[in-house]
Design a protein around this motif. Sequence first.
Motif, short mmCIF file in Angstrom:
data_model
loop_
_atom_site.label_atom_id
_atom_site.label_comp_id
_atom_site.label_asym_id
_atom_site.label_seq_id
_atom_site.Cartn_x
_atom_site.Cartn_y
_atom_site.Cartn_z
N LEU A 41 40.56 42.16 25.43
CA LEU A 41 40.72 41.73 26.69
C LEU A 41 41.17 39.97 27.69
O LEU A 41 40.15 39.75 27.63
N PRO A 42 42.30 40.81 27.86
CA PRO A 42 42.58 38.66 28.99
C PRO A 42 41.95 38.54 29.75
O PRO A 42 41.67 37.16 29.54
N THR A 43 41.26 39.21 30.25
CA THR A 43 40.42 39.16 31.54
C THR A 43 39.16 39.06 31.15
O THR A 43 38.52 37.12 32.19
N ALA A 44 38.21 39.55 29.71
CA ALA A 44 38.08 39.25 29.45
C ALA A 44 37.94 37.30 28.93
O ALA A 44 36.51 36.59 29.06
N LEU A 45 38.22 37.26 28.08
CA LEU A 45 38.87 35.83 27.25
C LEU A 45 39.20 34.42 28.77
O LEU A 45 38.19 33.92 28.56
N MET A 46 39.19 35.29 29.30
CA MET A 46 39.21 34.07 30.96
C MET A 46 37.75 33.87 31.79
O MET A 46 38.07 32.09 32.01
N THR A 47 37.55 34.74 31.51
CA THR A 47 35.70 34.03 31.73
C THR A 47 34.65 32.82 30.91
O THR A 47 34.02 32.26 31.66
N ALA A 48 35.66 32.52 29.87
CA ALA A 48 35.58 31.34 29.08
C ALA A 48 35.07 30.27 29.51
O ALA A 48 35.11 29.34 29.33
N PHE A 49 36.70 30.12 30.71
CA PHE A 49 37.54 29.08 31.29
C PHE A 49 36.84 29.45 32.89
O PHE A 49 37.05 30.19 33.39
N ALA A 52 45.08 31.89 40.15
CA ALA A 52 46.56 31.82 40.13
C ALA A 52 46.36 32.13 37.33
O ALA A 52 47.04 33.28 37.33
N MET A 53 45.05 32.00 37.52
CA MET A 53 44.86 31.98 36.27
C MET A 53 44.42 33.11 35.98
O MET A 53 45.19 34.63 35.39
N THR A 54 43.42 34.40 36.72
CA THR A 54 43.18 35.26 37.01
C THR A 54 44.30 36.12 36.87
O THR A 54 44.06 37.73 37.21
N ALA A 55 44.98 36.13 38.38
CA ALA A 55 46.00 36.80 38.35
C ALA A 55 47.11 37.68 36.93
O ALA A 55 47.77 38.42 36.39
N THR A 56 47.41 36.15 36.35
CA THR A 56 47.78 35.78 34.87
C THR A 56 47.58 37.02 33.96
O THR A 56 48.20 37.74 33.63
N ALA A 57 46.28 36.53 33.76
CA ALA A 57 45.80 37.62 32.79
C ALA A 57 45.20 38.69 32.86
O ALA A 57 45.93 39.20 32.29
N SER A 58 44.97 39.33 34.19
CA SER A 58 45.41 40.47 34.59
C SER A 58 47.51 41.51 34.70
O SER A 58 46.76 42.26 33.92
N GLU A 59 47.74 40.87 34.65
CA GLU A 59 49.47 40.68 34.45
C GLU A 59 49.12 40.62 32.89
O GLU A 59 50.42 42.01 32.32
N VAL A 60 49.18 40.04 31.72
CA VAL A 60 49.07 40.27 30.55
C VAL A 60 48.19 41.79 30.11
O VAL A 60 48.43 41.61 29.22
N GLU A 61 46.88 41.38 29.98
CA GLU A 61 46.24 42.98 30.39
C GLU A 61 46.83 43.92 30.62
O GLU A 61 46.67 45.32 29.25
N ARG A 62 47.50 44.21 31.44
CA ARG A 62 48.31 45.25 31.82
C ARG A 62 49.54 45.06 30.53
O ARG A 62 49.62 46.73 29.86
#
Length: 123
Positions: free
Chosen positions: A94-102, A107-117
């Motif tokens: 899941l992209p939201t899980a990956l973003m926790t590493a950065f 904006a990044m969190t919102a984008t990760a959520s959109e990509v995840e959907r």
Amino acid sequence: MVYRKSSLKTLDELDAALREAAIRHQFGVLGVHDLRQAMANKGVAFDAEVRVYEVCNPHHAKTVLLENMEVSTALPCRISIYSAGGQMEVATVLPTALMTAFSSSPAMTATASEVERAMKAII
């Protein structure tokens, strides 16, 4: 952290469906790695079917890269199709899980959520 769906479809049926779904959700398939074939090419016997698809939406990629270039280490997104227990599995991290590493911005969190959907919809 991993999103997974089981299917009774064949690998080739899932391949076609994934490619069509990626287009519908404005993602491109950048590459496909057939791990069984890649291992066979190196003399390693591996019986399981596994294909890893690199998928990307360039607009979303640009958004997160402008915020943090380290995210490039996790791009493009990957979807794996593999055989397990007599059926096929389709999975992604899941992209939201990956973003926790950065270090991520709103904006990044919102984008990760959109990509995840979109990734869940593609799967």
